[in-house]
Design an enzyme around this catalytic site. Structure first.
Site, PDB file in Angstrom:
ATOM      1  N   ARG A 179      23.613 -17.169   5.401  1.00 53.91           N
ATOM      2  CA  ARG A 179      24.863 -16.472   5.137  1.00 53.91           C
ATOM      3  C   ARG A 179      25.107 -15.286   6.061  1.00 53.91           C
ATOM      4  O   ARG A 179      25.691 -14.284   5.660  1.00 53.91           O
ATOM      5  CB  ARG A 179      24.949 -16.031   3.667  1.00 53.91           C
ATOM      6  N   SER A 228      31.707 -17.285  -4.254  1.00 49.24           N
ATOM      7  CA  SER A 228      30.361 -16.901  -4.674  1.00 49.24           C
ATOM      8  C   SER A 228      30.151 -15.412  -4.436  1.00 49.24           C
ATOM      9  O   SER A 228      30.314 -14.929  -3.322  1.00 49.24           O
ATOM     10  CB  SER A 228      29.316 -17.707  -3.914  1.00 49.24           C
ATOM     11  N   GLU A 298      27.310 -11.397  -1.558  1.00 53.65           N
ATOM     12  CA  GLU A 298      27.792 -12.319  -0.531  1.00 53.65           C
ATOM     13  C   GLU A 298      29.237 -11.982  -0.181  1.00 53.65           C
ATOM     14  O   GLU A 298      29.653 -12.102   0.969  1.00 53.65           O
ATOM     15  CB  GLU A 298      27.691 -13.766  -1.024  1.00 53.65           C
TER      16      GLU A 298
END
Length: 306
Positions: A179, A228, A298
């Site tokens: 990520r 998310s 995130e």
């Protein structure tokens, strides 16, 4: 909050600028959460050359922030000082396929890139069909879903530096990790090339339908959300940790932890950015107390408090 209007001085210093400069423009409509304050200046460049020209003339002491479609973003209620750059689909949204290679501007939606690949019988990019963002964000965050990530398909990416110079990064040069990308955060990605595999069209479409069905049944995709919220810690699922800490349905003001998927926060209608961020921090604290695991955001959080 209202910032000093610096657009007249910028326009004066950039007589050949073709893009649009707006002062104190609200950023809330540009985010999926529909919250947040204004940008001191919102700049929409006409194309890559216009972006490079703007950056080459912009004083180095003026902060620059890039936003995409705002699908994983919280803009704080006080807004952002300096310049916010948003690449438009018209200037940066083209997609095409040539053999097993798919090219895309970074304002192109991930879903559109998956559709372009599918139309050319290029498999391997179906996972993008389930990611509600743009390619610029996918490059910056190594976006992934259903076991696949951007690093698995990227050939190269092009970007413009803070001084207006063009840079090209191959897959290794992107320094992808989970990520995230290791590329200098000041680089503004403008285009990318991906390689898939020539695959049976029916198989590609079936895979895309699976991805979409999973999203519709497991995620609150019709709510005002940011996707998310927390990264999955090694060996754990963030949503399971949030659920185990008793946070399913937890509320702060107009913000709520989704009942459908505990790793999603939603704006129930009147939430502020402060509500949403406070809720996220409350969840992090409860998970840490319950499991000893420190969740990491995130969703990107930018701007200042009011």
């Amino acid at each position: 909050m209202t910032f000093p209007d610096i657009t007249p001085s910028l326009k004066s210093a950039m007589p050949d600028l073709r893009g649009r400069l707006l002062a104190n423009e609200s950023l809330a409509p540009l985010t999926w959460f529909r919250v947040g304050g204004p940008a001191q200046v919102l700049f929409t460049p006409a194309d890559e050359d216009d972006l490079a020209y703007f950056l080459s003339k912009l004083p180095s002491d003026i902060p620059v922030t890039v936003v995409g479609v705002g699908s994983n973003l919280i803009v704080r209620d006080g807004g952002l000082n300096g310049v916010v750059i948003r690449l438009s689909p018209r200037g940066f949204g083209a997609t095409s396929a040539d053999g097993d290679i798919v090219s895309a501007g970074t304002a192109a939606l991930d879903k559109r890139v998956a559709e372009t690949a599918a139309a050319a019988d290029v498999g391997g990019l179906e996972f993008y069909f389930g990611i509600p963002g743009s390619i610029g964000g996918a490059l910056r965050m190594n976006a992934g879903a259903n076991g696949d990530e951007t690093k698995d398909v990227l050939i190269e990416a092009t970007g413009i530096g803070r001084d207006g110079t063009k840079h090209v990064y191959d897959n290794a040069g992107m320094a992808f990790v989970y990520r995230n990308s290791g590329v200098d955060p000041s680089i503004i990605f403008t285009s990318a090339r991906f390689r898939g595999t020539i695959t049976d069209s029916a198989a590609i479409r079936a895979r895309m339908e699976e991805v979409q069905a999973h999203r519709e049944t497991a995620q609150p995709i019709r709510e005002k959300t940011g996707g998310s919220t927390f990264k999955n810690p090694p060996g754990h699922s963030a949503w399971k940790l949030v659920d185990a800490a008793g946070c399913r349905g937890l509320r702060v003001g107009g913000a709520q932890v989704s009942e459908m998927h505990c790793n999603f926060l939603i704006n129930t209608g009147d939430a502020t950015a402060t509500d949403i961020e406070t809720l996220g921090e409350t969840v992090r604290a409860r998970v840490l107390a319950q499991s000893g695991i420190d969740l990491h955001w995130e969703i990107k959080r930018i701007g200042v408090a009011p």
